[in-house]
Design a protein around this motif. Sequence first.
Motif, PDB file in Angstrom:
ATOM      1  N   CYS A  92       0.858  -1.185   0.000  1.00  0.00           N
ATOM      2  CA  CYS A  92       0.000   0.000   0.000  1.00  0.00           C
ATOM      3  C   CYS A  92       0.889   1.228   0.000  1.00  0.00           C
ATOM      4  N   PRO A  93       0.843   2.042  -1.068  1.00  0.00           N
ATOM      5  CA  PRO A  93       1.690   3.237  -1.146  1.00  0.00           C
ATOM      6  C   PRO A  93       1.020   4.480  -0.546  1.00  0.00           C
ATOM      7  N   HIS A  94      -0.156   4.287   0.028  1.00  0.00           N
ATOM      8  CA  HIS A  94      -0.975   5.435   0.443  1.00  0.00           C
ATOM      9  C   HIS A  94      -0.687   5.879   1.874  1.00  0.00           C
ATOM     10  N   CYS A 107      -7.403   5.004   1.848  1.00  0.00           N
ATOM     11  CA  CYS A 107      -7.580   3.898   0.906  1.00  0.00           C
ATOM     12  C   CYS A 107      -8.173   2.697   1.636  1.00  0.00           C
ATOM     13  N   CYS A 109      -6.566  -0.281   1.422  1.00  0.00           N
ATOM     14  CA  CYS A 109      -5.514  -1.293   1.542  1.00  0.00           C
ATOM     15  C   CYS A 109      -4.571  -1.090   2.723  1.00  0.00           C
ATOM     16  N   ARG A 110      -4.434   0.113   3.229  1.00  0.00           N
ATOM     17  CA  ARG A 110      -3.452   0.363   4.284  1.00  0.00           C
ATOM     18  C   ARG A 110      -3.799  -0.420   5.549  1.00  0.00           C
TER      19      ARG A 110
HETATM   20 ZN    ZN Z   1      -3.556   1.875   0.269  1.00  0.00          ZN
END
Ligand code: ZN
Length: 184
Positions: A92-94, A107, A109-110
């Motif tokens: 997760c890049p967020h 997001c 996904c984090r």
């Molecule tokens: Zn994410």
Amino acid sequence: MPDKAVFLDRDKTIILPNGDNYIYRIGDFYIPDSYITALKKLFDNEYKLFVVTNQGRVAKGYMTEEDVTELHEYLNDIYKDHGFQIEEFAYCPHNPMGHVSPYNVVCRCRKPKQGMFYDLIDRYDIDVTKSWMVGDTERDIVPGNLCGLKTILLRTGYYIGPENADYIEDDLASAANRILITKN
Ligand SMILES: [Zn+2]
């Protein structure tokens, strides 16, 4: 037939930082030999291996997605030399606190959200009742529990607190042994 899997956190779970620093790129970490052996044993016992990692520092501008994927390819090159591989690296890049668009968003996904887990479980047809999550923080254990995985908290991390993991182990090597001796 559904597959069984081990979901793995990345930093301080399958790789360790050099010194007290964050891991951004190749060169920022090392891998104990016993960790290679541990993953190989799981792979040889027909566990699919997945990495599930928060890399929110992309959103803060410390590194790029290219840096993240380059590190993951580097890891799999090492693993393949030892006869196994990570099936997929989910990251997760967020981070909503970041300043780099389009990553500075809330997001699904984090971690501790379960988005990355559900996605992998669905796409690879994973039997959660035979599968595990291994990580060094509560935000690894919480989604693991919510997804129905058995969970192992590692003492390699900073997290000290109320424990809701099924098991607590010193490191990845002892976690792999725990998985292999525990009846599904
Ligand atoms: Zn994410």
